[in-house]
Structures are given as C-alpha cells and as structure tokens.
Design a protein around this motif. Sequence first.
Motif, PDB file in Angstrom:
ATOM      1  N   SER A  21      14.328  47.114   4.551  1.00 30.39           N
ATOM      2  CA  SER A  21      14.989  46.049   5.298  1.00 30.39           C
ATOM      3  C   SER A  21      14.907  46.250   6.806  1.00 30.39           C
ATOM      4  O   SER A  21      15.022  45.291   7.569  1.00 30.39           O
ATOM      5  CB  SER A  21      16.468  45.963   4.883  1.00 30.39           C
ATOM      6  N   ASN A  24      10.356  46.239   7.305  1.00 29.41           N
ATOM      7  CA  ASN A  24       9.497  45.449   6.414  1.00 29.41           C
ATOM      8  C   ASN A  24       8.259  46.202   5.920  1.00 29.41           C
ATOM      9  O   ASN A  24       7.259  45.580   5.562  1.00 29.41           O
ATOM     10  CB  ASN A  24       9.043  44.152   7.107  1.00 29.41           C
ATOM     11  N   GLU A 226       8.871  39.031   8.167  1.00 29.55           N
ATOM     12  CA  GLU A 226      10.042  38.852   7.323  1.00 29.55           C
ATOM     13  C   GLU A 226       9.611  38.800   5.870  1.00 29.55           C
ATOM     14  O   GLU A 226       8.444  38.560   5.567  1.00 29.55           O
ATOM     15  CB  GLU A 226      10.800  37.576   7.699  1.00 29.55           C
ATOM     16  N   SER A 228      11.302  38.103   1.592  1.00 28.93           N
ATOM     17  CA  SER A 228      12.416  37.749   0.715  1.00 28.93           C
ATOM     18  C   SER A 228      11.992  37.988  -0.722  1.00 28.93           C
ATOM     19  O   SER A 228      10.791  37.965  -1.043  1.00 28.93           O
ATOM     20  CB  SER A 228      12.829  36.286   0.914  1.00 28.93           C
TER      21      SER A 228
END
Length: 259
Positions: A21, A24, A226, A228
């Motif tokens: 986190s 990355n 980023e 997810s």
Amino acid sequence: MNTVVLVKQVPDSGAERSLRSDDNTVDRASANNVINEMDEYAIEEALRLQEAHGGEVTILTMGPEQAGESIRKALSMGPNGAVHIVDEALRGSCALGTSKVLATALGTLNADLILCGAESTDGRVQVMPHLIAERLGIAALTGARKLDVDGATLTIERQTDEGYEVVTATTPAVVSVWDTINEPRYPSFKGIMAAKKKPVRLMTLADLGLAADEVGAAGATSAVLEHSRRPERAAGVKVTDEGEGGVKLVEYLAAEKFV
C-alpha cells in the motif's frame, strides 16, 4: 562452457498475491515466494549442457535477502555456485534498471552462455533477455524450445504460434527458454545437503560501481501509480422460462451488446 543462469524469486502464482500500500510494489514479505517456474527449465538446460560439454554453472539473482532461499533451492539441483545482488536501493527497480544491474554483474562473470526463462510469472514482460543482450552487445536467442551447442555456435528452435524458427548465433549470447525445452530434475537429498556448502557471493550496488539513483524506485522509468483489488464476482442473472424464456434471453443479450 561456463554458463550463468538468471533466477528470479517470485510470489507463487497459485497463491494470493498483492501489492504494497505504501509504494505499489509487489508485497514479497507476506507472499509464498518460489523460483520463477521458467527459470527452473533454464537451470535444467544449463546442467545438461554442463554434463555434455563441461564447464561451470553459476546462478545469478537480484533480490532481497529472502531470495537466498530460492538460490539454495536452485543450487540443490546441481549448479556450482551463485551470485546474489542484494541492496535495499534496488527495491522498485523497473525492467530497464534491473537489466542494468544484471548486465553489470554479468560483465564480471565471463560467461559463454547466459540462460534464463522466457518470462517471469510476476512481470510477464519478456524483455529482460533482449535488454541484457543489448547492454552487453551480444546476441539474444529468445523463446527456445530446443538448444544445440556445437563449439562456439548456438542453434535454437524458437517457439512460435505457427511452429518454430531456427536461429543461430555464436557465444557469448543470451538464450531464454520455454517450458517445452526439457523436464527439470528434482533435487536429491544429496543435492540439498551439498547446496548448503556451495559458495554464494553477495554483491551490492557499490560492488558493481552503480549509484543508488540509477536503479530502484529513484531511477525507475515506469511505476504503478495506484491499484485496487479485483471486485468480487457478482451474481448472475437468472431467466425463468414461463413461455417467454427465449425472448427474455435475447433481450438480455441485446442489452449487454452480445447480439
């Protein structure tokens, strides 16, 4: 013939994998780490060439301290020794930075042949053999399903979707292999015990004459901005046939732009 095999420790592709986190990058600390599968075929091919032509087989790894576990496993298959490039500044290296470090280390090892897997299961970019060959100014024979050595001449069958191509070059050269080239041997108990005593030379960026800002996250030309998690799989749509099932199915397919 002296052969260097590039070995990468990667998270097990059969287990859950994740990114850190904070930056990355791949979370290797919490992963079940193993030898990159394709690299095991490269190790096997190097050992078969050693049995046929003599010389030594050296493992070369760039990675954190925990990569030493994979180095010992690789040595248990039969190679003579290893070089482990370990430096905190290497974390976050892109493909270009990694190739620079590996090529610099290879320049000190005097290898006739550099073997590696065609791809790594974590990155899967398939560019490392080409980048290293370009930096060293030698040939790259990639995607081999078969490798023949005749003196200083190397001949491979390059695997393609349509069949194969025959490509030749002279040593020194980089050769990457697919899992169709052989069947890797299992380490014997004797090999496992012997691996504990085989030499593993540790090298840092300072040993290679490289600055920290040339590699790692500081020198990377690409980065993950980023990420997810993949969304949970949603429940499917159930069509109840009460005489108009076919119509409802077509309407659904049309709404989803399948028809």
